[in-house]
Design a protein around this motif. Structure first.
Motif, PDB file in Angstrom:
ATOM      1  N   ASP A  45     -15.485  27.261 -43.413  1.00 52.36           N
ATOM      2  CA  ASP A  45     -14.313  26.603 -43.989  1.00 52.36           C
ATOM      3  C   ASP A  45     -13.010  27.278 -43.600  1.00 52.36           C
ATOM      4  O   ASP A  45     -11.963  26.625 -43.481  1.00 52.36           O
ATOM      5  N   VAL A  46     -13.055  28.574 -43.390  1.00 52.90           N
ATOM      6  CA  VAL A  46     -11.818  29.294 -43.041  1.00 52.90           C
ATOM      7  C   VAL A  46     -11.291  28.821 -41.692  1.00 52.90           C
ATOM      8  O   VAL A  46     -10.101  28.510 -41.533  1.00 52.90           O
ATOM      9  N   ASN A  47     -12.191  28.758 -40.708  1.00 58.64           N
ATOM     10  CA  ASN A  47     -11.753  28.307 -39.386  1.00 58.64           C
ATOM     11  C   ASN A  47     -11.375  26.826 -39.396  1.00 58.64           C
ATOM     12  O   ASN A  47     -10.439  26.420 -38.694  1.00 58.64           O
ATOM     13  N   ARG A  48     -12.109  26.040 -40.151  1.00 55.33           N
ATOM     14  CA  ARG A  48     -11.735  24.623 -40.248  1.00 55.33           C
ATOM     15  C   ARG A  48     -10.327  24.489 -40.833  1.00 55.33           C
ATOM     16  O   ARG A  48      -9.511  23.694 -40.348  1.00 55.33           O
ATOM     17  N   SER A  83      -2.553  13.751 -31.856  1.00 50.02           N
ATOM     18  CA  SER A  83      -3.732  12.938 -32.153  1.00 50.02           C
ATOM     19  C   SER A  83      -4.444  13.501 -33.387  1.00 50.02           C
ATOM     20  O   SER A  83      -4.967  14.621 -33.365  1.00 50.02           O
ATOM     21  N   VAL A  84      -4.484  12.714 -34.458  1.00 47.03           N
ATOM     22  CA  VAL A  84      -5.140  13.146 -35.697  1.00 47.03           C
ATOM     23  C   VAL A  84      -6.648  13.233 -35.484  1.00 47.03           C
ATOM     24  O   VAL A  84      -7.317  14.145 -35.979  1.00 47.03           O
ATOM     25  N   LYS A  85      -7.225  12.293 -34.735  1.00 44.93           N
ATOM     26  CA  LYS A  85      -8.670  12.280 -34.514  1.00 44.93           C
ATOM     27  C   LYS A  85      -9.133  13.537 -33.799  1.00 44.93           C
ATOM     28  O   LYS A  85     -10.192  14.101 -34.108  1.00 44.93           O
ATOM     29  N   LEU A  86      -8.354  13.973 -32.814  1.00 49.33           N
ATOM     30  CA  LEU A  86      -8.757  15.165 -32.070  1.00 49.33           C
ATOM     31  C   LEU A  86      -8.721  16.407 -32.942  1.00 49.33           C
ATOM     32  O   LEU A  86      -9.613  17.266 -32.862  1.00 49.33           O
ATOM     33  N   TRP A  87      -7.681  16.532 -33.811  1.00 48.53           N
ATOM     34  CA  TRP A  87      -7.615  17.705 -34.691  1.00 48.53           C
ATOM     35  C   TRP A  87      -8.766  17.685 -35.700  1.00 48.53           C
ATOM     36  O   TRP A  87      -9.346  18.733 -36.006  1.00 48.53           O
ATOM     37  N   LEU A  88      -9.104  16.500 -36.213  1.00 49.93           N
ATOM     38  CA  LEU A  88     -10.226  16.413 -37.148  1.00 49.93           C
ATOM     39  C   LEU A  88     -11.541  16.755 -36.455  1.00 49.93           C
ATOM     40  O   LEU A  88     -12.407  17.428 -37.028  1.00 49.93           O
ATOM     41  N   GLN A  89     -11.695  16.304 -35.211  1.00 49.03           N
ATOM     42  CA  GLN A  89     -12.905  16.637 -34.453  1.00 49.03           C
ATOM     43  C   GLN A  89     -12.969  18.134 -34.164  1.00 49.03           C
ATOM     44  O   GLN A  89     -14.044  18.746 -34.225  1.00 49.03           O
ATOM     45  N   ALA A  90     -11.831  18.709 -33.878  1.00 44.32           N
ATOM     46  CA  ALA A  90     -11.795  20.151 -33.626  1.00 44.32           C
ATOM     47  C   ALA A  90     -12.198  20.927 -34.868  1.00 44.32           C
ATOM     48  O   ALA A  90     -12.898  21.950 -34.786  1.00 44.32           O
ATOM     49  N   SER A  91     -11.792  20.454 -36.056  1.00 43.44           N
ATOM     50  CA  SER A  91     -12.182  21.152 -37.290  1.00 43.44           C
ATOM     51  C   SER A  91     -13.670  20.997 -37.567  1.00 43.44           C
ATOM     52  O   SER A  91     -14.306  21.904 -38.116  1.00 43.44           O
ATOM     53  N   LYS A  92     -14.262  19.869 -37.198  1.00 40.86           N
ATOM     54  CA  LYS A  92     -15.686  19.676 -37.407  1.00 40.86           C
ATOM     55  C   LYS A  92     -16.538  20.603 -36.536  1.00 40.86           C
ATOM     56  O   LYS A  92     -17.661  20.931 -36.902  1.00 40.86           O
ATOM     57  N   LEU A  93     -15.987  21.008 -35.388  1.00 37.41           N
ATOM     58  CA  LEU A  93     -16.747  21.883 -34.500  1.00 37.41           C
ATOM     59  C   LEU A  93     -16.845  23.309 -35.028  1.00 37.41           C
ATOM     60  O   LEU A  93     -17.670  24.093 -34.542  1.00 37.41           O
TER      61      LEU A  93
END
Length: 1027
Positions: free
Chosen positions: A463-466, A449-459
């Motif tokens: 920038d390193v962790n994202r 799921s692309v949406k879930l990975w993008l949401q996980a990066s927003k949390l």
């Protein structure tokens, strides 16, 4: 229409249509007109064969046309006499008994007294059987007996013995319809002969009716006219007074008082009762107005940020709750339907409503309870339905129960672990500490799921962790373009280049990744990247355009055109249709990006695709004009350049391209373009004149002379070029050169303009005799050119000879009776010489010969105003507006003439009538200036000079406003715009600019002089108002 003649001899006209009106309807209508009961109506009408002779109801339901009644037919009405108040009839005498008995056989009357016997027809009966006649006594009085009539067949066989002996009933009553012959033809059949006879009689009736029709209609018309003459309408009674309303002025109309309401119902005193106010109402009012300083427990629970619903005064809580419940039930009914006793809801539509819901009353709480039950039913009946869980959680969130919402989403994640929307909603509702754990479970359940990975990066917070989260996502979904873009945005230039190399390997069919990589690479590597992209994406034009931009950016402009040309051929080989409009948009995009050469190459290679040969010129010019409107100047220039390469000798294209250069180019580019233009079209005067004017405006007068000399050699005896050369010399204070040029023009047979310019030069030099000579010779050649008459009259006025000037004007009006300036000059001269009376007469004659001319009406109004005849001026203005209702100058003058309180309404009327004429707009702006509404006045004057930039009076008003209320910058801006517009018209502007002493004055100097004249006029008007 049908006419009915009653028994008293009167004829009544009934407005009925025989084709659509039945006999019963006719009787009812006649009863309403005459009050004669319909039961007593008897008409002599023929019964049609299709109606049963025994059924009177069917007879009444037959249409009149089927009974032989046509338009304008006359029916005779018979009313039977039923009973009376006289003496009752005497009882019949009793008959002898033997008279009622049958005689014996072979009895011969009178045989015993010696009489001889004989036999009569009555003894042996008729030759054929007599018809059996019914007993008429049982029928309705005056009504026709059933079964009687022509062609009705045989009647009933019941009859009494006496009727059987005599063959008829001697006691039967007289029939109003058939007379005494009612039973004569009762037994006969209705055959074709009878039908033909009826048709003949019907034709005869119609013929007789048509002969009486004209006389009847004439009599009816005469009666109507007599009635209308004796009872006229109100509008006819006041018709003569209404015709005189046109003589009323506008002030008379406005002085008419408004009528009050004088009806008696408003004068009656209404009964008013006063009752004491109940204590409950007083207590309620006290509670509504009191101030509460302590927080409510509900408000304290919310942190004091919300106001409890109970503190808001509510009129009727029960009614409010019922109303909101009804509204919610209607909405839920629309969203739901009943299937096998279960309710199925579409929660997707309900989710949007829940976002805007806010609890403010107990009624909304009850609504939420209903929605909660509904959504509970959804989640229980279909536990694998993700939108149901989301809707239930959002409902609880709105209700303020965030923990319940989280629990619901937890159950939803357990029931629907493969739905990304459920996980996203659970992550949103979770606390910041738990959100990462929730999204981690989600990506573990749905790793693709692309949406879930993008949401996980927003949390993540840095920038390193994202970037680390997104890289993990790319390990699971290497072909996701969104993830590659997101991780590239978080990387520096070097890392982005490496990532894009990997991205184009994983997503080789995505052009944005290739183009982004090419922008990050060096020139050589970018060419290699684009070549690789071209191999992967053979039908992508953006790659060829990017390659051309790359070459242009690195100074290799010669390759730009070749690349675009090769790209178009390659795309065509691949079967891709070249969309001309799409490529033109790409050219505009290249221009906005600064790649002008690429833009020109795209235009030159694609502008002709899909255009017919005969439509090329029109289509290309239209494309260029559209590009100019959108601000794509280089694209339009490229289109004109390509069009001129095809149409070298088309003057219209050269002119449009020259105008483009003049508006958006430099002086050098315009001069080079005009030089090129006159090389290909040397006979085009406008191009030569444009080049000379540009040199003159640049201050290079010798270069302008040289261009005009070349133009005169290319186009010998051209009057336009000679007059342009004259203007150049005259404006640069070279009158002798100007005189020589005009002499050359007169020798070559110049037009009236040449003679007028010659007189102007002589006037400038002060040689009145030569000026008179030029005007006289010019009038001999061109007697219908009114400007020469005007200049000659003005010359006589300057020399102090008003009588001669008057003769000149009158002679000029004989040759030019429709020229308004001559009439105005003559009226002005007559006013100076003989007063207002003669000027008024001249203007009256002028208006008769030139009807509907607002300038003549305005001159008459001004003349009356100058002499203090305000009432006469108002009357003239009212007549002028009646004759010229759409004239802007008249409405503008009318606004200034009315009293100050009425100017707003008059301005509104003027704007509606003239469709925002610039004169009216300027008058409204002047009104705002007087009221010190500076911003409105500035806006309206801006509109006026935009619509009519050639009228100098508007610029003078604008400059005056800025002098009084503006800054130095705004004043300079108005002067600059006025110089660019170069106005030539306007009442005040022309009177100053055309004065002899102001012949060579600049536009700025004339503007300032007009402003001074306007100030003097306003001061004089204010002093006259005070007096």
């Amino acid at each position: 229409m049908v006419f009915v003649r009653s028994p008293d001899g009167k004829t009544v006209a009934l407005h009925v249509n025989p084709r659509t009106t039945t006999l019963s309807a006719l009787k009812r209508y006649f009863e309403s007109q005459t009050l004669i009961p319909s039961a007593n109506h008897r008409f002599l009408l023929r019964r049609p064969p299709q109606v049963s002779p025994h059924d009177d109801a069917d007879f009444d339901s037959v249409f009149l046309s089927q009974l032989g009644v046509a338009q304008y037919s006359t029916l005779n009405l018979h009313v039977p006499l039923l009973g009376g108040v006289g003496q009752p009839p005497a009882p019949p005498k009793p008959r002898l008994e033997f008279l009622n008995s049958k005689p014996p056989a072979n009895y011969v009357a009178g045989l015993g007294r010696g009489a001889t016997g004989f036999t009569t027809r009555s003894d042996i009966g008729p030759a054929r059987a007599a018809p059996d006649l019914p007993d008429r006594s049982a029928t309705a009085i005056g009504g026709a007996a059933p079964g009687v009539g022509r062609g009705a067949g045989k009647p009933d066989e019941e009859e009494d013995e006496e009727a059987e002996d005599k063959g008829y009933d001697e006691n039967q009553k007289f029939d109003e319809f058939e007379g005494n012959d009612v039973g004569l033809f009762a037994s006969t059949e209705y055959d074709e002969d009878d039908k033909e006879a009826d048709a003949v009689w019907e034709a005869i009736d119609k013929r007789m009716d048509s002969r009486r029709k004209d006389r009847r209609e004439a009599r009816l018309k005469e009666e109507i006219e007599k009635y209308r003459a004796s009872n006229p309408k109100i509008t006819e009674q006041f018709a003569d007074l209404k015709r005189k309303l046109h003589t009323m002025s506008a002030n008379d109309w406005e002085s008419i008082p408004d009528i009050g309401d004088y009806s008696l119902r408003n004068k009656k005193k209404r009964f008013e009762s006063f009752v004491p106010v109940p204590d409950t109402l007083l207590e309620k009012a006290r509670q509504e107005q009191e101030h509460v300083t302590a927080l409510d427990p509900k408000s304290r629970a919310a942190g004091g940020a919300e106001t409890p619903w109970s503190q808001t005064p509510v009129t009727d809580l029960t009614a409010v709750g019922e109303g909101r419940g009804t509204v919610l039930s209607i909405k839920l009914d629309r969203l739901s339907d009943s299937v096998s006793g279960l309710t199925v809801v579409d929660p997707k539509g309900y989710l949007t409503d829940l976002k805007s819901m806010k609890i403010t009353s107990d009624a909304e709480i009850s609504d939420i309870k209903k929605a909660r039950l509904l959504l509970k039913s959804v989640t229980q009946t279909n536990r694998k339905h993700p939108p149901g869980w989301i809707a239930a959680a959002r409902l609880e969130e709105v209700a303020g129960k965030i923990q319940v919402a989280r629990q619901l989403m937890q159950k939803g994640c357990e029931e629907c672990p493969k739905n990304e929307d459920v996980w996203l909603e659970a992550c949103r509702l979770a606390s910041p500490d738990e959100a990462k754990a929730v999204i981690a479970k989600g990506v573990k359940s749905i790793p693709n799921s692309v949406k879930l990975w993008l949401q996980a990066s927003k949390l993540e917070h840095d920038d390193v962790n994202r970037r680390r989260v997104l890289m993990k996502g790319l390990d699971n979904i290497p072909d996701s373009v969104r993830l590659w873009k997101a991780v590239v945005e978080l990387s520096n230039e070097g890392e982005a280049r490496v990532l894009l190399h990997r991205a184009v390997e994983c997503c080789p069919l995505h052009v944005e990744l290739w183009l982004a990589l090419a922008r990050l690479e060096t020139y050589a590597n970018a060419r290699k990247v684009l070549n690789r992209a071209r191999e992967k994406l053979t039908k992508e034009p953006a790659i060829w355009i990017t390659a051309a931009k790359l070459e242009e950016a690195n100074g290799n402009t010669t390759m730009v055109g070749k690349l675009i040309e090769r790209g178009i051929r390659a795309l065509q080989r691949e079967g891709l249709a070249i969309d001309r409009e799409a490529w033109m948009k790409e050219a505009e995009a290249a221009e906005r990006a600064g790649s002008v050469t690429t833009c020109q190459a795209i235009v030159s290679n694609t502008i002709g695709i899909g255009v017919e040969e005969e439509d090329r010129k029109r289509t290309w010019v239209a494309d260029a004009e559209e590009c100019i409107k959108r601000g794509s100047i280089e694209t339009a220039r490229a289109i004109y350049a390509h069009a001129l390469s095809v149409f070298l000798t088309k003057k219209s294209i050269w002119l449009k391209a020259a105008q483009l250069e003049k508006s958006h180019g430099t002086r050098e580019s315009l001069d080079a373009f005009l030089r090129k233009a006159v090389t290909y079209t040397p006979q085009t005067e406008v191009l030569w004149l444009m080049g000379a004017k540009e040199k003159w405006l640049a201050g290079d007068v010798p270069a302008a002379r040289a261009i005009l000399d070349e133009a005169y050699k290319a186009i010998p005896n051209s009057e336009e070029i000679l007059l342009a050369a004259f203007k150049l010399e005259f404006e640069n204070h070279e009158p002798q050169r100007a005189r020589i040029l005009l002499g050359k023009a007169r020798e070559s047979g110049g037009t009236e303009r040449v003679w007028m310019k010659s007189a102007i030069v002589e006037r400038e030099l002060g040689d009145t005799e030569k000026e008179r000579t030029m005007l006289d010779e010019g009038l001999k050649r061109f007697p219908s050119f009114f400007k020469l008459w005007l200049m000659l009259g003005q010359l006589e006025e300057r020399l102090g000879q008003p009588e001669k000037a008057k003769e000149v004007y009158e002679l000029g009006l004989k040759h030019c009776p429709n020229r308004v300036p001559l009439w105005l000059s003559l009226a002005c001269l007559e006013e100076k010489m003989n007063g207002l009376g003669r000027a008024r007469a001249v203007l009256t004659v002028a208006r008769k010969k030139n009807p509907q001319n607002p300038e003549l009406w305005l001159a008459a109004v001004h003349a009356e105003s100058r002499h203090g005849n305000k009432k006469e001026a108002d009357n003239l203005m009212a007549k002028a507006l009646q004759e010229c209702p759409n004239s802007g100058i008249l409405w503008a003058a009318s606004i200034e003439m009315v009293p100050r309180p009425q100017r707003k309404s008059r301005s509104s009327d003027a704007l509606k009538k003239t469709d925002h004429d610039p004169h009216v707009v300027a008058a409204v702006a002047k009104f705002f200036m007087q009221d010190r509404k500076v911003d409105k006045a500035r806006n309206w004057l801006g509109r006026a000079v935009t619509v009519a930039p050639d009228i100098g009076d508007f610029w003078a008003l604008f400059y005056k406003l800025e002098l009084q209320h503006g800054s130095e910058e705004t004043q300079k801006d108005v002067i600059k715009k006025c110089i660019d517009a170069d106005p030539k018209h306007g009442e005040k502007w022309q009177s100053i600019s055309k004065a002899v002493e102001n012949a060579h004055m600049s536009t700025e100097a004339i503007l300032k002089k007009v402003v001074v004249a306007l100030g003097k006029e306003e001061n004089a008007a204010s002093e006259s108002n005070k007096n």
